[in-house]
Design a protein around this motif. Structure first.
Motif, PDB file in Angstrom:
ATOM      1  N   VAL A 133       0.878  -1.168   0.000  1.00  0.00           N
ATOM      2  CA  VAL A 133       0.000   0.000   0.000  1.00  0.00           C
ATOM      3  C   VAL A 133       0.914   1.215   0.000  1.00  0.00           C
ATOM      4  N   ASN A 134       0.664   2.160  -0.916  1.00  0.00           N
ATOM      5  CA  ASN A 134       1.635   3.226  -1.156  1.00  0.00           C
ATOM      6  C   ASN A 134       0.969   4.604  -1.095  1.00  0.00           C
ATOM      7  N   GLN A 135       1.148   5.306   0.027  1.00  0.00           N
ATOM      8  CA  GLN A 135       0.693   6.686   0.182  1.00  0.00           C
ATOM      9  C   GLN A 135      -0.802   6.850  -0.105  1.00  0.00           C
ATOM     10  N   VAL A 136      -1.614   5.995   0.475  1.00  0.00           N
ATOM     11  CA  VAL A 136      -3.056   6.022   0.216  1.00  0.00           C
ATOM     12  C   VAL A 136      -3.751   7.012   1.147  1.00  0.00           C
ATOM     13  N   GLY A 137      -4.572   7.864   0.561  1.00  0.00           N
ATOM     14  CA  GLY A 137      -5.357   8.820   1.341  1.00  0.00           C
ATOM     15  C   GLY A 137      -6.839   8.615   1.115  1.00  0.00           C
ATOM     16  N   LEU A 138      -7.475   7.829   1.974  1.00  0.00           N
ATOM     17  CA  LEU A 138      -8.911   7.558   1.870  1.00  0.00           C
ATOM     18  C   LEU A 138      -9.700   8.616   2.635  1.00  0.00           C
ATOM     19  N   THR A 139     -10.863   8.965   2.113  1.00  0.00           N
ATOM     20  CA  THR A 139     -11.800   9.826   2.828  1.00  0.00           C
ATOM     21  C   THR A 139     -13.193   9.247   2.654  1.00  0.00           C
ATOM     22  N   VAL A 140     -13.776   8.758   3.754  1.00  0.00           N
ATOM     23  CA  VAL A 140     -15.108   8.173   3.736  1.00  0.00           C
ATOM     24  C   VAL A 140     -16.007   9.034   4.614  1.00  0.00           C
ATOM     25  N   GLU A 141     -17.037   9.621   4.005  1.00  0.00           N
ATOM     26  CA  GLU A 141     -17.954  10.491   4.737  1.00  0.00           C
ATOM     27  C   GLU A 141     -19.127   9.685   5.306  1.00  0.00           C
ATOM     28  N   ALA A 142     -19.753  10.242   6.334  1.00  0.00           N
ATOM     29  CA  ALA A 142     -20.892   9.591   6.977  1.00  0.00           C
ATOM     30  C   ALA A 142     -22.023   9.379   5.975  1.00  0.00           C
ATOM     31  N   GLY A 143     -22.652   8.219   6.036  1.00  0.00           N
ATOM     32  CA  GLY A 143     -23.791   7.908   5.187  1.00  0.00           C
ATOM     33  C   GLY A 143     -23.444   7.370   3.819  1.00  0.00           C
ATOM     34  N   GLN A 144     -22.164   7.281   3.486  1.00  0.00           N
ATOM     35  CA  GLN A 144     -21.761   6.769   2.182  1.00  0.00           C
ATOM     36  C   GLN A 144     -21.738   5.241   2.149  1.00  0.00           C
ATOM     37  N   ILE A 145     -21.913   4.706   0.968  1.00  0.00           N
ATOM     38  CA  ILE A 145     -21.462   3.349   0.655  1.00  0.00           C
ATOM     39  C   ILE A 145     -20.238   3.548  -0.226  1.00  0.00           C
ATOM     40  N   TYR A 146     -19.079   3.359   0.370  1.00  0.00           N
ATOM     41  CA  TYR A 146     -17.818   3.642  -0.305  1.00  0.00           C
ATOM     42  C   TYR A 146     -17.279   2.345  -0.886  1.00  0.00           C
ATOM     43  N   GLY A 147     -17.180   2.293  -2.213  1.00  0.00           N
ATOM     44  CA  GLY A 147     -16.655   1.117  -2.888  1.00  0.00           C
ATOM     45  C   GLY A 147     -15.164   1.236  -3.107  1.00  0.00           C
ATOM     46  N   PHE A 148     -14.413   0.320  -2.520  1.00  0.00           N
ATOM     47  CA  PHE A 148     -12.947   0.304  -2.649  1.00  0.00           C
ATOM     48  C   PHE A 148     -12.615  -0.721  -3.716  1.00  0.00           C
ATOM     49  N   LEU A 149     -12.305  -0.241  -4.901  1.00  0.00           N
ATOM     50  CA  LEU A 149     -12.252  -1.085  -6.092  1.00  0.00           C
ATOM     51  C   LEU A 149     -10.826  -1.290  -6.578  1.00  0.00           C
ATOM     52  N   GLY A 150     -10.517  -2.537  -6.927  1.00  0.00           N
ATOM     53  CA  GLY A 150      -9.213  -2.825  -7.505  1.00  0.00           C
ATOM     54  C   GLY A 150      -9.050  -4.315  -7.739  1.00  0.00           C
ATOM     55  N   VAL A 180     -20.936   2.430   5.163  1.00  0.00           N
ATOM     56  CA  VAL A 180     -20.359   1.171   4.685  1.00  0.00           C
ATOM     57  C   VAL A 180     -19.121   1.441   3.838  1.00  0.00           C
ATOM     58  N   LEU A 181     -18.056   0.738   4.167  1.00  0.00           N
ATOM     59  CA  LEU A 181     -16.835   0.725   3.351  1.00  0.00           C
ATOM     60  C   LEU A 181     -16.615  -0.706   2.918  1.00  0.00           C
ATOM     61  N   LEU A 182     -16.747  -0.978   1.624  1.00  0.00           N
ATOM     62  CA  LEU A 182     -16.568  -2.338   1.151  1.00  0.00           C
ATOM     63  C   LEU A 182     -15.589  -2.386   0.002  1.00  0.00           C
ATOM     64  N   SER A 183     -14.805  -3.462  -0.022  1.00  0.00           N
ATOM     65  CA  SER A 183     -13.869  -3.666  -1.121  1.00  0.00           C
ATOM     66  C   SER A 183     -14.462  -4.668  -2.095  1.00  0.00           C
ATOM     67  N   SER A 184     -14.041  -4.566  -3.341  1.00  0.00           N
ATOM     68  CA  SER A 184     -14.484  -5.525  -4.347  1.00  0.00           C
ATOM     69  C   SER A 184     -13.586  -5.436  -5.564  1.00  0.00           C
ATOM     70  N   HIS A 185     -13.474  -6.569  -6.285  1.00  0.00           N
ATOM     71  CA  HIS A 185     -12.817  -6.537  -7.590  1.00  0.00           C
ATOM     72  C   HIS A 185     -13.867  -6.617  -8.697  1.00  0.00           C
ATOM     73  N   LEU A 186     -15.152  -6.630  -8.300  1.00  0.00           N
ATOM     74  CA  LEU A 186     -16.243  -6.739  -9.262  1.00  0.00           C
ATOM     75  C   LEU A 186     -16.737  -5.350  -9.651  1.00  0.00           C
ATOM     76  N   LEU A 187     -16.389  -4.918 -10.827  1.00  0.00           N
ATOM     77  CA  LEU A 187     -16.766  -3.592 -11.289  1.00  0.00           C
ATOM     78  C   LEU A 187     -18.274  -3.396 -11.314  1.00  0.00           C
ATOM     79  N   SER A 188     -18.996  -4.391 -11.798  1.00  0.00           N
ATOM     80  CA  SER A 188     -20.446  -4.254 -11.919  1.00  0.00           C
ATOM     81  C   SER A 188     -21.101  -4.078 -10.561  1.00  0.00           C
ATOM     82  N   GLU A 189     -20.558  -4.726  -9.532  1.00  0.00           N
ATOM     83  CA  GLU A 189     -21.138  -4.607  -8.198  1.00  0.00           C
ATOM     84  C   GLU A 189     -20.925  -3.210  -7.628  1.00  0.00           C
TER      85      GLU A 189
END
Length: 305
Positions: free
Chosen positions: A22-39, A187-196
């Motif tokens: 993980v290289n110099q990552v700056g995440l910002t997740v605001e209240a009430g979001q569904i934040y998709g962490f994609l890669g 919600v902060l969720l990771s996925s490799h599924l673009l469609s999701e």
């Protein structure tokens, strides 16, 4: 929305064997979001989420959750956070209800939350079945129910639809989409599924090779990719020559001429030019980029996730 983000990282880095996972990552997740962490797999998603929970110590950078430094306030932060990382943990010889009771005691959550959490994930009618007899989708829902037991302010999910069939994916998707509005859970969720991610997230962060390439709302991401316009003609070679003479820069693709972006009046003008030159225009198409197209543009990698 809170005055400060629910999750905020600065310069977050994790190094293994001299290589930055993980290289110099700056995440910002605001209240009430569904934040998709994609890669793609191996991009650094799980490592990042583990650092947010204090399961892995960062090599460098800072992590704030609920405006508090994770290094100094981890117990308080975890009391307000639910998580499911990699795969659900459960006792196979116990029923779903018994597994929930074990977790309830560990989280020191009210006993009444058990039935409510099971109802949210639609396992209330299967709670007396042993967990080993659950389908993969039911096990995943049990894991999410456990993470919801304390009704956290923040829910972190790592690949929550991984390995599920289409019906199971749909169930988890609808469940996650209901959490912010109905229960006030970010919600902060990771996925490799673009469609999701495209169907579920309100905001997105795109990571590849440990670097965060994009972060913003899903609406802004789509808006950043302007549609291309394709002209199909009976004589593409002459059409290209005519348009080049008039300062246009089409890209020839078979019997089509493609423009990255054109305003409506420019589309009309090009069509008129071609017709006046006796070049029949067979079709005019607008092609909007999918999330996968945008991802490939950002990463420059010719691979599907």
């Amino acid at each position: 929305m809170s005055a400060s983000p629910i999750v905020e990282t600065r310069g977050l880095t994790k190094t293994y064997g001299g290589s930055n996972r993980v290289n110099q990552v700056g995440l910002t997740v605001e209240a009430g979001q569904i934040y998709g962490f994609l890669g793609p797999n191996g991009a650094g998603k799980t490592t990042t989420l583990k650092m947010l929970l204090g399961l892995i110590k960062p090599t460098a950078g800072s992590i704030k959750v609920f405006g508090k430094d994770l290094a100094k306030h981890r117990p308080d932060i975890l009391n307000r956070t639910g998580s499911l990382i990699e795969s659900p943990s459960y006792y196979g010889h116990l029923t779903g209800l018994e597994n929930m009771r074990v977790m309830q005691r560990m989280r020191n959550a009210p006993a009444r939350n058990i039935d409510k959490a099971l109802q949210i994930v639609r396992l209330e009618n299967q709670k007396h079945k042993k967990a080993d007899q659950y389908s993969l989708g039911m096990k995943q829902r049990l894991g999410i129910a456990m993470s919801l037991l304390a009704f956290p302010e923040l829910l972190i999910l790592d690949e929550p639809t991984n390995g599920l069939d289409p019906a199971g994916i749909g169930e988890i998707r609808e469940l996650i989409k209901s959490l912010p509005d109905q229960y006030g859970i970010t919600v902060l969720l990771s996925s490799h599924l673009l469609s999701e991610i495209e169907q579920i997230a309100t905001s997105v962060g795109i990571i590849s090779d440990g670097r965060l390439l994009y972060q913003g709302t899903m609406r802004s991401l789509r808006a950043s990719a302007k549609a291309s316009i394709r002209f199909q003609t009976a004589d593409p070679a002459r059409a290209e020559a005519v348009l080049l003479e008039r300062g246009y820069l089409p890209v020839a693709q078979g019997n089509r001429l493609t423009f990255d972006y054109l305003r409506d009046e420019e589309v009309s003008r090009i069509n008129r030019i071609l017709v006046e030159q006796d070049i029949p225009v067979i079709r005019i198409e607008e092609r909007k980029k999918s999330l996968e197209d945008i991802f490939l543009d950002l990463t420059g990698k010719e691979r599907s996730l």
